[in-house]
Write a protein that holds these residues in place. Structure first.
Motif, PDB file in Angstrom:
ATOM      1  N   LEU A   1      35.198   0.233 -26.032  1.00  0.00           N
ATOM      2  CA  LEU A   1      35.631  -0.044 -24.662  1.00  0.00           C
ATOM      3  C   LEU A   1      34.634  -0.949 -23.952  1.00  0.00           C
ATOM      4  CD1 LEU A   1      36.933   3.479 -23.535  1.00  0.00           C
ATOM      5  CD2 LEU A   1      38.309   1.440 -24.019  1.00  0.00           C
ATOM      6  N   GLY A   2      33.346  -0.714 -24.184  1.00  0.00           N
ATOM      7  CA  GLY A   2      32.318  -1.535 -23.560  1.00  0.00           C
ATOM      8  C   GLY A   2      32.361  -2.973 -24.044  1.00  0.00           C
ATOM      9  N   VAL A   3      32.438  -3.156 -25.357  1.00  0.00           N
ATOM     10  CA  VAL A   3      32.467  -4.511 -25.922  1.00  0.00           C
ATOM     11  C   VAL A   3      33.734  -5.242 -25.483  1.00  0.00           C
ATOM     12  CG1 VAL A   3      32.593  -5.834 -28.073  1.00  0.00           C
ATOM     13  CG2 VAL A   3      31.015  -3.899 -27.884  1.00  0.00           C
ATOM     14  N   PHE A   4      34.868  -4.553 -25.539  1.00  0.00           N
ATOM     15  CA  PHE A   4      36.130  -5.159 -25.128  1.00  0.00           C
ATOM     16  C   PHE A   4      36.079  -5.513 -23.635  1.00  0.00           C
ATOM     17  CE2 PHE A   4      40.632  -4.969 -23.803  1.00  0.00           C
ATOM     18  CZ  PHE A   4      41.173  -5.896 -24.692  1.00  0.00           C
ATOM     19  N   GLY A   5      35.520  -4.606 -22.829  1.00  0.00           N
ATOM     20  CA  GLY A   5      35.395  -4.851 -21.397  1.00  0.00           C
ATOM     21  C   GLY A   5      34.524  -6.057 -21.096  1.00  0.00           C
ATOM     22  N   ILE A   6      33.402  -6.182 -21.781  1.00  0.00           N
ATOM     23  CA  ILE A   6      32.512  -7.331 -21.591  1.00  0.00           C
ATOM     24  C   ILE A   6      33.236  -8.623 -21.957  1.00  0.00           C
ATOM     25  CG2 ILE A   6      30.423  -8.466 -22.462  1.00  0.00           C
ATOM     26  CD1 ILE A   6      29.304  -5.546 -22.844  1.00  0.00           C
ATOM     27  N   ALA A   7      33.934  -8.603 -23.084  1.00  0.00           N
ATOM     28  CA  ALA A   7      34.664  -9.797 -23.535  1.00  0.00           C
ATOM     29  C   ALA A   7      35.703 -10.230 -22.513  1.00  0.00           C
ATOM     30  CB  ALA A   7      35.330  -9.516 -24.884  1.00  0.00           C
ATOM     31  N   VAL A   8      36.450  -9.256 -22.009  1.00  0.00           N
ATOM     32  CA  VAL A   8      37.525  -9.569 -21.056  1.00  0.00           C
ATOM     33  C   VAL A   8      36.957 -10.039 -19.717  1.00  0.00           C
ATOM     34  CG1 VAL A   8      39.384  -8.554 -19.675  1.00  0.00           C
ATOM     35  CG2 VAL A   8      39.235  -8.080 -22.127  1.00  0.00           C
ATOM     36  N   VAL A   9      35.975  -9.326 -19.201  1.00  0.00           N
ATOM     37  CA  VAL A   9      35.421  -9.652 -17.885  1.00  0.00           C
ATOM     38  C   VAL A   9      34.772 -11.034 -17.894  1.00  0.00           C
ATOM     39  CG1 VAL A   9      33.605  -9.054 -16.235  1.00  0.00           C
ATOM     40  CG2 VAL A   9      35.135  -7.277 -17.093  1.00  0.00           C
ATOM     41  N   THR A  10      33.933 -11.299 -18.892  1.00  0.00           N
ATOM     42  CA  THR A  10      33.221 -12.588 -18.908  1.00  0.00           C
ATOM     43  C   THR A  10      34.163 -13.759 -19.166  1.00  0.00           C
ATOM     44  OG1 THR A  10      32.647 -12.273 -21.246  1.00  0.00           O
ATOM     45  CG2 THR A  10      31.021 -11.593 -19.600  1.00  0.00           C
ATOM     46  N   THR A  11      35.213 -13.543 -19.945  1.00  0.00           N
ATOM     47  CA  THR A  11      36.146 -14.637 -20.236  1.00  0.00           C
ATOM     48  C   THR A  11      37.068 -14.911 -19.059  1.00  0.00           C
ATOM     49  OG1 THR A  11      36.103 -14.058 -22.589  1.00  0.00           O
ATOM     50  CG2 THR A  11      37.896 -15.478 -21.844  1.00  0.00           C
ATOM     51  N   THR A  12      37.642 -13.865 -18.482  1.00  0.00           N
ATOM     52  CA  THR A  12      38.597 -14.074 -17.389  1.00  0.00           C
ATOM     53  C   THR A  12      37.911 -14.589 -16.124  1.00  0.00           C
ATOM     54  OG1 THR A  12      38.419 -11.727 -16.765  1.00  0.00           O
ATOM     55  CG2 THR A  12      40.253 -12.355 -18.212  1.00  0.00           C
ATOM     56  N   GLN A  13      36.626 -14.293 -15.951  1.00  0.00           N
ATOM     57  CA  GLN A  13      35.928 -14.797 -14.766  1.00  0.00           C
ATOM     58  C   GLN A  13      35.910 -16.318 -14.717  1.00  0.00           C
ATOM     59  OE1 GLN A  13      32.165 -12.791 -14.915  1.00  0.00           O
ATOM     60  NE2 GLN A  13      32.811 -11.225 -13.460  1.00  0.00           N
ATOM     61  N   HIS A  14      35.890 -16.946 -15.889  1.00  0.00           N
ATOM     62  CA  HIS A  14      35.937 -18.411 -15.923  1.00  0.00           C
ATOM     63  C   HIS A  14      37.205 -18.932 -15.250  1.00  0.00           C
ATOM     64  CE1 HIS A  14      32.550 -20.209 -17.796  1.00  0.00           C
ATOM     65  NE2 HIS A  14      32.660 -19.564 -18.934  1.00  0.00           N
TER      66      HIS A  14
END
Length: 199
Positions: free
Chosen positions: A46-59
């Motif tokens: 959940l943490g890794v997936f959350g980091i991936a989603v948050v950092t990518t969508t912020q762009h």
């Protein structure tokens, strides 16, 4: 590409929401590992997936994707740098959160989870590149995990999150199946990344 990778790592490590996600993943992973190593794998995921989603969508939310693609016009290279940055951060977060798993002596679960984390990071970046909005993505995947894979298929079919958990338990077949799901998502993302940034 190295410059883009450095930029992505810098951005990931300076955004407060990234630190919140990383901190929550570490604390919850370490805490739940005391009860079950499978729970540790789940919260690390959940943490890794959350980091991936948050950092990518912020762009896309903050319109910095335009600057990213101006700096690296070959969008697939920028995408690759995002994947590498997320893999590196994800591995560190998973490893730190897994300290209690190592101390309990369950090296098989730790090794299986660490092997699956890079694939999960790419899966998360690819999914976020396609949807570009974190809330619908989290809600959609959360609903699918609980009601689709859990209630409908009882975690018995080779579906994305079921295969990840199988891989985390040290099953090579689970890792292979999850890699297959990631390759499909990756192909869709590489096609979608050509979309106009106003979409």
């Amino acid at each position: 590409m190295i410059a883009v990778l450095r930029s992505e790592l810098h951005r990931t490590l300076t955004v407060p929401s990234s630190w919140i996600t990383m901190g929550a993943a570490v604390v919850m992973g370490m805490a739940f590992a005391l009860f079950s190593v499978e729970f540790w794998s789940l919260f690390a995921a959940l943490g890794v997936f959350g980091i991936a989603v948050v950092t990518t969508t912020q762009h896309y939310q903050h319109r910095t994707a335009m600057l990213l693609f101006l700096g690296e016009p070959r969008r697939w290279r920028a995408f690759a740098a995002q994947c590498l940055a997320t893999i590196l951060v994800g591995l560190v977060v998973a490893a730190v959160s897994g300290l209690t798993t190592i101390l309990s002596g369950d090296f098989g679960q730790f090794a299986g989870t660490m092997a699956a984390v890079p694939v999960l990071a790419v899966f998360g970046v690819a999914s976020a590149t396609v949807l570009r909005r974190p809330v619908p993505l989290f809600l959609g995947f959360g609903t699918w995990f609980v009601f689709g894979e859990g209630l409908a298929f009882r975690f018995e079919q080779p579906l994305p999150f079921t295969s990840f958990m199988s891989a985390a338990g040290g099953n090579p077949k689970g890792l292979l199946v999850f890699t297959g799901w990631t390759v499909v998502t990756l192909a869709i993302a590489l096609w979608y990344i050509r979309r106009d940034l106003t979409d």
